[in-house]
Design an enzyme around this catalytic site. Sequence first.
Site, PDB file in Angstrom:
ATOM      1  N   ASP A 165     116.252  71.319 -34.616  1.00 40.03           N
ATOM      2  CA  ASP A 165     114.745  71.394 -34.096  1.00 40.03           C
ATOM      3  C   ASP A 165     114.663  71.975 -32.843  1.00 40.03           C
ATOM      4  O   ASP A 165     113.580  72.737 -32.300  1.00 40.03           O
ATOM      5  CB  ASP A 165     114.349  69.792 -34.105  1.00 40.03           C
ATOM      6  CG  ASP A 165     114.031  69.288 -35.350  1.00 40.03           C
ATOM      7  OD1 ASP A 165     113.951  70.310 -36.424  1.00 40.03           O
ATOM      8  OD2 ASP A 165     113.921  68.365 -35.571  1.00 40.03           O
ATOM      9  N   ASN A 168     106.842  61.138 -28.781  1.00 43.90           N
ATOM     10  CA  ASN A 168     105.907  60.350 -29.055  1.00 43.90           C
ATOM     11  C   ASN A 168     106.471  59.193 -29.821  1.00 43.90           C
ATOM     12  O   ASN A 168     106.090  58.034 -29.567  1.00 43.90           O
ATOM     13  CB  ASN A 168     104.878  61.033 -29.927  1.00 43.90           C
ATOM     14  CG  ASN A 168     103.943  60.079 -30.300  1.00 43.90           C
ATOM     15  OD1 ASN A 168     103.001  59.756 -29.754  1.00 43.90           O
ATOM     16  ND2 ASN A 168     103.941  59.941 -31.726  1.00 43.90           N
ATOM     17  N   SER A 190     109.413  57.771 -29.871  1.00 43.34           N
ATOM     18  CA  SER A 190     110.213  56.979 -28.995  1.00 43.34           C
ATOM     19  C   SER A 190     109.396  55.946 -28.061  1.00 43.34           C
ATOM     20  O   SER A 190     110.058  54.880 -27.507  1.00 43.34           O
ATOM     21  CB  SER A 190     111.113  57.639 -27.854  1.00 43.34           C
ATOM     22  OG  SER A 190     111.618  58.738 -28.591  1.00 43.34           O
ATOM     23  N   ALA A 227     104.764  53.894 -19.799  1.00 45.41           N
ATOM     24  CA  ALA A 227     104.814  52.496 -19.002  1.00 45.41           C
ATOM     25  C   ALA A 227     103.647  52.608 -17.955  1.00 45.41           C
ATOM     26  O   ALA A 227     103.701  52.802 -16.560  1.00 45.41           O
ATOM     27  CB  ALA A 227     106.116  52.782 -18.084  1.00 45.41           C
TER      28      ALA A 227
HETATM   29  P1  NAP Z   1     116.938  67.052 -26.813  1.00 43.11           P
HETATM   30  O1  NAP Z   1     116.822  66.137 -25.780  1.00 43.11           O
HETATM   31  O2  NAP Z   1     118.365  67.764 -26.847  1.00 43.11           O
HETATM   32  O3  NAP Z   1     116.985  66.321 -28.313  1.00 43.11           O
HETATM   33  C1  NAP Z   1     115.985  65.657 -28.512  1.00 43.11           C
HETATM   34  C2  NAP Z   1     115.997  64.916 -30.052  1.00 43.11           C
HETATM   35  O4  NAP Z   1     114.963  65.239 -30.516  1.00 43.11           O
HETATM   36  C3  NAP Z   1     116.834  66.054 -30.955  1.00 43.11           C
HETATM   37  O5  NAP Z   1     117.775  65.120 -31.777  1.00 43.11           O
HETATM   38  C4  NAP Z   1     115.877  66.867 -31.430  1.00 43.11           C
HETATM   39  O6  NAP Z   1     116.388  67.323 -32.849  1.00 43.11           O
HETATM   40  C5  NAP Z   1     114.847  65.818 -32.043  1.00 43.11           C
HETATM   41  N1  NAP Z   1     113.546  66.628 -32.204  1.00 43.11           N
HETATM   42  C6  NAP Z   1     113.033  67.703 -31.731  1.00 43.11           C
HETATM   43  N2  NAP Z   1     111.540  67.811 -32.087  1.00 43.11           N
HETATM   44  C7  NAP Z   1     111.564  66.869 -33.239  1.00 43.11           C
HETATM   45  C8  NAP Z   1     110.523  66.740 -34.058  1.00 43.11           C
HETATM   46  N3  NAP Z   1     109.592  67.424 -33.985  1.00 43.11           N
HETATM   47  N4  NAP Z   1     110.693  65.363 -34.622  1.00 43.11           N
HETATM   48  C9  NAP Z   1     111.806  64.650 -34.580  1.00 43.11           C
HETATM   49  N5  NAP Z   1     112.739  64.944 -33.876  1.00 43.11           N
HETATM   50  C10 NAP Z   1     112.747  65.956 -33.047  1.00 43.11           C
HETATM   51  O7  NAP Z   1     115.988  68.360 -26.761  1.00 43.11           O
HETATM   52  P2  NAP Z   1     115.536  69.316 -27.987  1.00 43.11           P
HETATM   53  O8  NAP Z   1     116.444  69.241 -29.015  1.00 43.11           O
HETATM   54  O9  NAP Z   1     115.353  70.535 -27.234  1.00 43.11           O
HETATM   55  O10 NAP Z   1     114.134  68.741 -28.328  1.00 43.11           O
HETATM   56  C11 NAP Z   1     113.104  68.917 -27.496  1.00 43.11           C
HETATM   57  C12 NAP Z   1     112.309  67.402 -27.663  1.00 43.11           C
HETATM   58  O11 NAP Z   1     113.134  66.545 -27.544  1.00 43.11           O
HETATM   59  C13 NAP Z   1     111.042  67.466 -27.047  1.00 43.11           C
HETATM   60  O12 NAP Z   1     109.834  68.300 -27.581  1.00 43.11           O
HETATM   61  C14 NAP Z   1     110.525  66.053 -27.049  1.00 43.11           C
HETATM   62  O13 NAP Z   1     109.725  65.856 -28.327  1.00 43.11           O
HETATM   63  C15 NAP Z   1     111.743  65.578 -27.242  1.00 43.11           C
HETATM   64  N6  NAP Z   1     112.222  64.574 -26.214  1.00 43.11           N
HETATM   65  C16 NAP Z   1     112.465  63.242 -26.698  1.00 43.11           C
HETATM   66  C17 NAP Z   1     112.566  62.108 -25.677  1.00 43.11           C
HETATM   67  C18 NAP Z   1     112.752  60.953 -26.122  1.00 43.11           C
HETATM   68  O14 NAP Z   1     112.666  60.582 -27.299  1.00 43.11           O
HETATM   69  N7  NAP Z   1     112.912  59.715 -25.296  1.00 43.11           N
HETATM   70  C19 NAP Z   1     112.531  62.540 -24.463  1.00 43.11           C
HETATM   71  C20 NAP Z   1     112.473  63.944 -24.257  1.00 43.11           C
HETATM   72  C21 NAP Z   1     112.425  64.816 -24.805  1.00 43.11           C
HETATM   73  P3  NAP Z   1     117.769  68.576 -33.002  1.00 43.11           P
HETATM   74  O15 NAP Z   1     118.987  67.551 -32.625  1.00 43.11           O
HETATM   75  O16 NAP Z   1     117.803  69.015 -34.165  1.00 43.11           O
HETATM   76  O17 NAP Z   1     117.262  69.730 -31.977  1.00 43.11           O
END
Ligand code: NAP
Length: 266
Positions: free
Chosen positions: A51, A166, A168, A187
């Site tokens: 993703d 969102n 999380s 928070a």
């Molecule tokens: P990452 O930090 O390496 O991975 C975040 C995880 O979120 C990966 O497993 C990614 O999938 C997954 N992901 C991304 N978009 C998604 C979606 N629309 N629905 C479900 N899972 C999704 O960063 P990244 O892979 O570049 O992804 C960026 C996204 O990470 C940001 O847009 C944000 O939404 C998310 N993020 C989450 C948190 C948290 O949950 N605490 C914190 C910061 C950012 P893949 O492994 O397939 O890439």
Amino acid sequence: MSERTHIYIYTKHDEKSLEKKMILTEMFSKYGFTAVDDAQNSNIIISLGGDGAFLQAVRKTGFRQDCLYAGISTTGTLSMYCDFYFHEMETMIQAVLRSEIEIRRYPILQVIVDNNPPFYCLNEFSIRSNIIKTFVLDVVIDNLHFETFRGDGMIISTPTGSTAYNKSVNGAVVDPLLPCFQVSELASVNSNTYRSLGSSFILSGQRQLTLRLKQDGNDFPTMAMDNESLSIKHVESVNITLSDRLVKTVKLKNNSFWEKVKRTYL
Ligand code: NAP
């Protein structure tokens, strides 16, 4: 779909990814598609990875309205934006040629920080305090001062982004057929002195959300559009609306958003 023949493949530049890109290029050319090096000359844009790669492919190619996007997974599992396995690409191409695919349209956010040009988010816009101190935001919906938030920050997510950051923080998962966006807190401080809603809320795509930062010295937050940080330092106000742009992706029949949610989370 059948008139779309120019493909741009977005991938990382490590050896394994480039090898996969080459295999894919050859496979596509066997079926009459042309792989191009410049995304501007394409009408199908494919990401190879997960993703995260799909988000980057859409961003780096400028949220093109005249292109179809497709996510191809090289991680071993399908994900929210990656509907196709790399090792099943031949089947996918044949399905495309037999018109067994559908097009879905994902809403995106338009975000304007102060007087800067707008930028777009497919997952979310997030804003967080940059130091170990809370920061204060006035949250305005249309012209209504809704609340004053004090805490770590806020996540404004699209429907497809609702399953990412969102989720999380216990935000709701939202059907991308609904043109709307969701506001979730990070928070918040809630006491007799400070009060904000506490739960996530979902705004219609007709609404405008404005976040006004209290100018108290902690007004240089960390901001991100999907997986890319924003280099603007000092911020007074952020304006968020649902864009009239949509990201168009290809999907096989019987692979709805809710099938993907079930597959990924249940
Ligand atoms: P990452 O930090 O390496 O991975 C975040 C995880 O979120 C990966 O497993 C990614 O999938 C997954 N992901 C991304 N978009 C998604 C979606 N629309 N629905 C479900 N899972 C999704 O960063 P990244 O892979 O570049 O992804 C960026 C996204 O990470 C940001 O847009 C944000 O939404 C998310 N993020 C989450 C948190 C948290 O949950 N605490 C914190 C910061 C950012 P893949 O492994 O397939 O890439």
